[in-house]
Design an enzyme around this catalytic site. Structure first.
Site, PDB file in Angstrom:
ATOM      1  N   GLU A  30       0.703  -0.976  -0.093  1.00  0.00           N
ATOM      2  CA  GLU A  30      -0.026  -0.045   0.009  1.00  0.00           C
ATOM      3  C   GLU A  30       0.783   1.153  -0.040  1.00  0.00           C
ATOM      4  O   GLU A  30       1.751   1.382   0.722  1.00  0.00           O
ATOM      5  CB  GLU A  30      -0.937   0.123   1.207  1.00  0.00           C
ATOM      6  CG  GLU A  30      -1.684   1.259   1.397  1.00  0.00           C
ATOM      7  CD  GLU A  30      -2.398   1.879   0.404  1.00  0.00           C
ATOM      8  OE1 GLU A  30      -2.717   2.910   0.335  1.00  0.00           O
ATOM      9  OE2 GLU A  30      -3.240   0.845  -0.260  1.00  0.00           O
ATOM     10  N   ARG A 104     -17.430   3.649   6.030  1.00  0.00           N
ATOM     11  CA  ARG A 104     -16.393   3.060   5.366  1.00  0.00           C
ATOM     12  C   ARG A 104     -15.166   2.857   6.293  1.00  0.00           C
ATOM     13  O   ARG A 104     -14.784   1.657   6.201  1.00  0.00           O
ATOM     14  CB  ARG A 104     -16.127   3.790   4.085  1.00  0.00           C
ATOM     15  CG  ARG A 104     -17.108   4.194   2.895  1.00  0.00           C
ATOM     16  CD  ARG A 104     -16.339   4.503   1.769  1.00  0.00           C
ATOM     17  NE  ARG A 104     -15.353   4.050   1.210  1.00  0.00           N
ATOM     18  CZ  ARG A 104     -15.619   3.093   0.088  1.00  0.00           C
ATOM     19  NH1 ARG A 104     -16.963   3.079  -0.535  1.00  0.00           N
ATOM     20  NH2 ARG A 104     -14.680   2.460  -0.450  1.00  0.00           N
ATOM     21  N   TYR A 209     -29.115   7.721   5.014  1.00  0.00           N
ATOM     22  CA  TYR A 209     -29.135   6.623   5.792  1.00  0.00           C
ATOM     23  C   TYR A 209     -28.329   6.706   7.219  1.00  0.00           C
ATOM     24  O   TYR A 209     -27.501   7.395   7.196  1.00  0.00           O
ATOM     25  CB  TYR A 209     -28.934   5.237   5.142  1.00  0.00           C
ATOM     26  CG  TYR A 209     -27.606   5.175   4.223  1.00  0.00           C
ATOM     27  CD1 TYR A 209     -26.326   4.770   4.884  1.00  0.00           C
ATOM     28  CD2 TYR A 209     -27.435   5.401   2.929  1.00  0.00           C
ATOM     29  CE1 TYR A 209     -25.147   4.453   4.240  1.00  0.00           C
ATOM     30  CE2 TYR A 209     -26.248   5.206   2.185  1.00  0.00           C
ATOM     31  CZ  TYR A 209     -25.145   4.914   3.031  1.00  0.00           C
ATOM     32  OH  TYR A 209     -23.981   4.906   2.293  1.00  0.00           O
ATOM     33  N   ASP A 287     -12.384  -1.762  -8.216  1.00  0.00           N
ATOM     34  CA  ASP A 287     -12.540  -0.537  -8.962  1.00  0.00           C
ATOM     35  C   ASP A 287     -11.729  -0.485 -10.388  1.00  0.00           C
ATOM     36  O   ASP A 287     -11.714   0.087 -11.295  1.00  0.00           O
ATOM     37  CB  ASP A 287     -12.370   0.538  -8.149  1.00  0.00           C
ATOM     38  CG  ASP A 287     -13.598   1.044  -7.553  1.00  0.00           C
ATOM     39  OD1 ASP A 287     -14.730   0.312  -7.968  1.00  0.00           O
ATOM     40  OD2 ASP A 287     -13.715   1.856  -6.841  1.00  0.00           O
TER      41      ASP A 287
END
Length: 393
Positions: A30, A104, A209, A287
């Site tokens: 990463e 998230r 939400y 993605d």
């Protein structure tokens, strides 16, 4: 069997866990120096939470989630309900896994906690991926060359690996942008909002939400625009900008937008569908392979499904069998992910129909479907088990 996963987002973390469960030695690289996950709310339908259960992280994820009883679709101007669909216990009983609403960061934290620290190389930027008949290689910005039997590129919508594999291919602006914000529950307690709702209007829609066990309201206000908007999770909107974009909307929508403190503005981008995701020992995931507009709440779910099928396809594979196993992985996922890309784009067009006959026909169609079915049309994808090999294309 050694694998390198590039990118520690939701897809990369899920791929790491999935491969480790099948016996692979996985190194996760990463580029950021710390595990971070920006953004706000995320919806996880049963097709994704079913996989999280198999990865032994569902309990940790669910502990921080909200569980909506239903979803409500409403008209933009007066908030009249077009239709509603069951979620909650009914969805869990039907599909064998819950529908969860999360921040998230909470999802990312639960996935990160399941990956051993020694498997992670932070602050590591990949500058090239190459391969030969026997191995794949990742070269880092410091000149280090890592070898593996498999490389999984989960490096996001701006994937460099996608260009290395398939040539120049830029992300495409969707013609939509969004404001997002998080509001403490007490700030909107007087509005008596549905647990999950989408308000539909001309060239716009508004979604809200609860996340973090109902402590925060996640707000996403989407609008069509010809001007290419910046793709950034951290770009702040100008004060009051969101109100001018939603002038004339129902008072509850405007009150939510007015009370939002810190509002961010981001452009929504996609990737054109690919006929294949893999070359030799290297494959795309998430993605990087199939970035889609979020209008069916399936972007992260599809990355998690990719991870499940990847691990299953590579179970018991020998080094020589990796390329063929990746063919099977792609065969089982490309069609489904591409279909969800198209469904998400179509949903955006339907949500943004102009007032008049088209919107009226849409509302009539939605109401009729809800009378016949307990669950949303997209729920046809929730019951499909990603590990059912009969889904191979």
């Amino acid at each position: 069997m050694r694998a390198i996963v590039v990118g520690a987002g939701i897809g990369g973390l899920a791929a790491t866990l999935s491969l480790r469960r099948t016996g692979w030695d996985v190194t996760l690289v990463e580029r950021t120096p710390h595990f971070t996950e920006v953004g706000a709310g995320i919806q996880l339908a049963p097709n994704a939470t079913r996989v999280l259960r198999r990865l032994d992280v569902l309990d940790a994820v669910a502990a921080h989630a909200a569980r909506p009883s239903h979803v409500s679709f409403r008209t933009w101007s007066d908030g009249a309900e077009i239709c509603r669909y069951a979620l909650g216990r009914e969805a869990e009983e039907e599909f064998g896994a819950p529908y969860l609403l999360l921040h998230r960061a909470d999802l990312h934290k639960a996935l990160t906690a399941a990956v051993p620290p020694e498997a992670v190389h932070l602050n590591t930027t990949v500058v090239d991926i190459t391969q030969d008949d026997d191995s794949a290689y990742v070269t880092t910005a410091t000149g280090e060359r890592l070898r593996a039997d498999l490389v999984v590129a989960a490096d996001g919508i701006r994937s460099a690996a996608r260009q290395w594999l398939f040539g120049k291919d830029e992300a495409v602006f969707s013609g939509t942008a969004a404001y997002r914000a998080l509001l403490p529950a007490e700030e909107v307690a007087d509005l008596v909002l549905p647990p999950l709702a989408a308000w539909l209007g001309p060239d716009r829609h508004f979604v809200h939400y609860w996340v973090r066990r109902g402590e925060l309201l996640n707000v996403v206000a989407v609008f069509s625009t010809e001007a290419v908007a910046q793709e950034s999770w951290t770009a702040r909107a100008e004060p009051g900008e969101q109100l001018s974009e939603f002038t004339g909307w129902d008072a509850r929508v405007l009150k939510v937008l007015e009370r939002a403190g810190q509002v961010f503005r981001y452009g929504i981008f996609t990737r054109p569908p690919l006929p294949r995701w893999n070359v030799g020992r290297v494959t795309l995931l998430g993605d990087s392979a199939h970035a889609m507009v979020p209008f069916q709440a399936q972007g992260a779910a599809q990355a998690i499904l990719d991870a499940a099928v990847l691990g299953d396809a590579l179970r018991n594979a020998t080094p020589a069998e990796v390329p063929e196993a990746l063919d099977h992985y792609a065969c089982r996922r490309v069609s489904a992910a591409t279909s969800m890309q198209a469904r998400s784009a179509q949903a955006g067009r339907d949500f943004h129909l102009p007032d008049g006959p088209e919107a009226e026909a849409r509302n009539t169609r939605m109401a009729a479907h809800a009378r016949e079915h307990r669950f949303m049309p997209v729920a046809t994808a929730w019951g499909t088990d990603a590990l059912d090999r009969r889904t191979e294309g």
